[in-house]
Write a protein that holds these residues in place. Structure first.
Motif: not given
Length: 278
Positions: A82-86, A90-91, A131-144
């Motif tokens: 979760m520290g790696k946006p790419e 992929c997740l 991990i605590n902030l940017s990962a949430a941004f990248h995950a939301m960006r991927a699924v929204l």
């Protein structure tokens, strides 16, 4: 003597209603502790679950089998860092290929470091924000986008009481969790017309194996009993004077993912025994 069982009694025996049947859930940081409890609560309500996190492969495989068999749902593990946006992107794609697009995203992955700000290592600051902030941004960006297209989505960000208040020596953690609460509100506003909700859950101290170990370490280091450490250190600001349980946090998340919470969005909901009521 005959026994009369009420409808409520039958429901209690049956477990929680399977109101998330057919939904696909990703829970980050879910191979132990709070994240695993959340994954279990969602699986019990019928959701297919993607676990994410680190640990021995055999142990994680056992967790997947246990959840799948106990709740009759598909369960898989994804090793994305979760520290790696790419890898986060992929997740989302691997989940869509395996189970279908993500309906429920729980951003739970987190790390911590405690030190005065002048001694705080910059690399730890960067890792905690990643991990605590940017990962949430990248995950939301991927699924929204897919959530909006299907007009359904539930996003729950596991923040902290420290997303609402501060404590000394936790500069990166407090900054990240405050940021996560703010990010939650922005996504809630952007997604509100698309059937997607976004909320934050803000636990106080929760009893987990990790916390149990920290209590034991503090007791040993300071020559105190574990009971004294719990009451005077960990729970000094938690008016209930008891730890929240994993099940309480998981139940709160499950509610926010349920049909009953369709109009609950943009909130930061404390599960903290009254800590933030001060």
């Amino acid at each position: 003597m005959s026994t009369i069982m009420t409808t409520a009694g039958l429901n209690d025996l049956a477990g929680p209603p399977r109101e998330l049947e057919g939904r696909v859930a990703i829970v980050t940081g879910s191979t132990s502790g709070i994240g695993l409890g959340i994954a279990e609560a969602l699986a019990a309500r019928g959701a297919a679950v993607v676990l994410n996190g680190f640990g021995p492969a055999a142990e994680i495989g056992g967790l997947c089998r246990r959840l799948a068999e106990a709740h009759d749902v598909p369960v898989r593990h994804d090793p994305a860092d979760m520290g790696k946006p790419e890898e986060i992107a992929c997740l989302a794609e691997r989940t869509a290929r395996a189970f279908g697009p993500c309906d429920i995203l729980v951003n739970n992955a987190g790390v911590q470091h405690v030190a005065p700000i002048e001694d705080f290592p910059p690399d730890r600051w960067n890792a905690i924000l990643a991990i605590n902030l940017s990962a949430a941004f990248h995950a939301m960006r991927a699924v929204l986008p897919r959530m909006k297209a299907r007009r359904f989505g539930r996003i729950v960000n596991i923040a902290s009481a420290h997303g609402l208040i501060a404590s000394p020596f936790k500069s990166a953690y407090v900054a990240a969790k405050h940021g996560l609460v703010g990010l939650t509100k922005v996504v809630a506003l952007e997604a509100a017309e698309h059937g997607v909700t976004c909320n934050a859950v803000c636990p106080g101290y929760v009893w987990t194996p990790l916390v149990a170990g920290q209590v034991a370490q503090q007791a040993l280091a300071h020559g105190l009993t574990e009971e004294k450490v719990i009451r005077e250190v960990f729970l000094a600001e938690q008016p209930s004077r008891r730890f929240a349980t994993v099940e309480e946090v998981a139940g709160t998340v499950a509610f926010l993912c349920s049909p009953a919470a369709a109009s609950v969005t943009g909130t930061a909901l404390p599960v903290d025994g009254g800590w933030t009521a001060h």
